[in-house]
Design an enzyme around this catalytic site. Structure first.
Site, PDB file in Angstrom:
ATOM      1  N   ASP A 175       0.854  -1.194   0.000  1.00  0.00           N
ATOM      2  CA  ASP A 175       0.000   0.000   0.000  1.00  0.00           C
ATOM      3  C   ASP A 175       0.887   1.240   0.000  1.00  0.00           C
ATOM      4  O   ASP A 175       1.954   1.241  -0.608  1.00  0.00           O
ATOM      5  CB  ASP A 175      -0.967  -0.055   1.189  1.00  0.00           C
ATOM      6  CG  ASP A 175      -0.261  -0.399   2.503  1.00  0.00           C
ATOM      7  OD1 ASP A 175       0.899   0.026   2.684  1.00  0.00           O
ATOM      8  OD2 ASP A 175      -0.862  -1.094   3.350  1.00  0.00           O
ATOM      9  N   SER A 176       0.470   2.294   0.696  1.00  0.00           N
ATOM     10  CA  SER A 176       1.248   3.533   0.682  1.00  0.00           C
ATOM     11  C   SER A 176       2.610   3.373   1.345  1.00  0.00           C
ATOM     12  O   SER A 176       3.554   4.097   1.011  1.00  0.00           O
ATOM     13  CB  SER A 176       0.470   4.658   1.369  1.00  0.00           C
ATOM     14  OG  SER A 176       0.094   4.289   2.685  1.00  0.00           O
ATOM     15  N   LEU A 177       2.753   2.445   2.275  1.00  0.00           N
ATOM     16  CA  LEU A 177       4.053   2.220   2.893  1.00  0.00           C
ATOM     17  C   LEU A 177       5.080   1.775   1.863  1.00  0.00           C
ATOM     18  O   LEU A 177       6.287   2.004   2.030  1.00  0.00           O
ATOM     19  CB  LEU A 177       3.948   1.184   4.012  1.00  0.00           C
ATOM     20  CG  LEU A 177       3.154   1.618   5.247  1.00  0.00           C
ATOM     21  CD1 LEU A 177       2.912   0.436   6.167  1.00  0.00           C
ATOM     22  CD2 LEU A 177       3.879   2.727   5.992  1.00  0.00           C
ATOM     23  N   HIS A 224       5.331   4.969  -1.018  1.00  0.00           N
ATOM     24  CA  HIS A 224       6.189   6.028  -0.500  1.00  0.00           C
ATOM     25  C   HIS A 224       7.640   5.577  -0.352  1.00  0.00           C
ATOM     26  O   HIS A 224       8.497   6.377   0.029  1.00  0.00           O
ATOM     27  CB  HIS A 224       5.682   6.501   0.858  1.00  0.00           C
ATOM     28  CG  HIS A 224       4.334   7.150   0.791  1.00  0.00           C
ATOM     29  ND1 HIS A 224       3.664   7.580   1.921  1.00  0.00           N
ATOM     30  CD2 HIS A 224       3.514   7.441  -0.252  1.00  0.00           C
ATOM     31  CE1 HIS A 224       2.499   8.094   1.572  1.00  0.00           C
ATOM     32  NE2 HIS A 224       2.388   8.013   0.254  1.00  0.00           N
ATOM     33  N   HIS A 279       2.801   6.256   8.648  1.00  0.00           N
ATOM     34  CA  HIS A 279       3.761   6.071   7.567  1.00  0.00           C
ATOM     35  C   HIS A 279       5.195   6.257   8.062  1.00  0.00           C
ATOM     36  O   HIS A 279       5.451   7.052   8.965  1.00  0.00           O
ATOM     37  CB  HIS A 279       3.477   7.055   6.419  1.00  0.00           C
ATOM     38  CG  HIS A 279       2.136   6.859   5.796  1.00  0.00           C
ATOM     39  ND1 HIS A 279       1.048   7.627   6.145  1.00  0.00           N
ATOM     40  CD2 HIS A 279       1.706   5.979   4.862  1.00  0.00           C
ATOM     41  CE1 HIS A 279      -0.012   7.234   5.439  1.00  0.00           C
ATOM     42  NE2 HIS A 279       0.366   6.229   4.659  1.00  0.00           N
TER      43      HIS A 279
END
Length: 239
Positions: A18-20, A23, A186
């Site tokens: 996912d965003s982890l 990013h 995050h």
């Protein structure tokens, strides 16, 4: 004159999450996939297939449409932070379904080496302070998803990178998780450094043949040839 055929394409490390993971290219925060790419430069291509905001229910139907290479040496899978949203939130996936979804994703890469990564803890007080409205997830809820990843890794005999435990044992209080998470959820630079170090350690322990220190350059180094003719010969006859 026809261009030469691509004979020196690099095998891949594919990072899914996912965003982890998305990013992970953020060099301002020393993103973990960026660090991985630097470690494997000219040896393996690191492909980031992070999908910010996705849960495993959506990802298991999307990932097959995003992966084309058949030459994947390693897959890193990191989900759980969105699935752990409180029900009936848009992103919530019950933990049993989450575990089965991760299992389905691993089946897509049955011929590749795999590392399963647990989601990190949530720094509740920081996440709540930055949330617009009540927080939609918490540390204790996410713990169940980290446990599910560890359990599945043991069941499938896949190495597990236990980011959760590494963070939890590195701090004395939930407040101190701020040192790893910039918004409570995050990874900041310290969190990315920790995950990169854990991944590299897991690779060297479980898949030593992929240790970047022992892999040669796919294309010859400039000190290994004297002129273009010698380079062309080496390219035409790779060892």
């Amino acid at each position: 004159m026809e261009p030469p055929q691509a004979t020196h394409q690099l095998p891949q490390i594919v990072c899914i999450g996912d965003s982890l993971t998305q990013h992970g290219w953020d060099v301002g925060k020393r993103g973990w996939t960026a660090q991985l790419s630097q470690a494997y430069v000219r040896r393996l291509d690191v492909v980031n297939r992070g999908l910010s905001g996705f849960n495993t229910r959506w990802a298991k139907h999307t990932v097959p449409r995003m992966i084309s290479s058949q030459n994947i040496h390693l897959v890193c899978i990191l989900f759980g932070s969105n699935d752990a949203q409180f029900a009936p939130g848009k992103y919530h996936v019950p933990v049993d379904e989450f575990k089965n979804n991760i299992r389905d994703i691993t089946r897509l890469f049955a011929q590749s080496r795999i590392l399963l990564v647990t989601p990190p803890p949530v720094a509740d007080h920081l996440y709540e302070s930055l949330s617009q409205g009540p927080a939609d997830r918490c540390c204790e809820g996410t713990r169940l998803y980290a446990h599910a990843v560890r359990s599945l890794a043991e069941e499938l005999r896949i190495p597990c990178v236990d980011l959760w435990t590494a963070m939890e044992t590195s701090v004395s209080t939930n407040t101190a998780l701020d040192s790893f998470l910039w918004d409570g959820l995050h990874l900041n630079a310290n969190g990315n450094d920790l995950l990169f170090d854990l991944l590299l350690r897991a690779i060297k322990t479980n898949y030593p043949e992929l240790d970047p220190d022992s892999l040669p350059f796919v294309v010859p180094g400039h000190l290994n040839f004297d002129d273009l003719d010698e380079l062309n010969h080496m390219l035409a006859h790779p060892t």
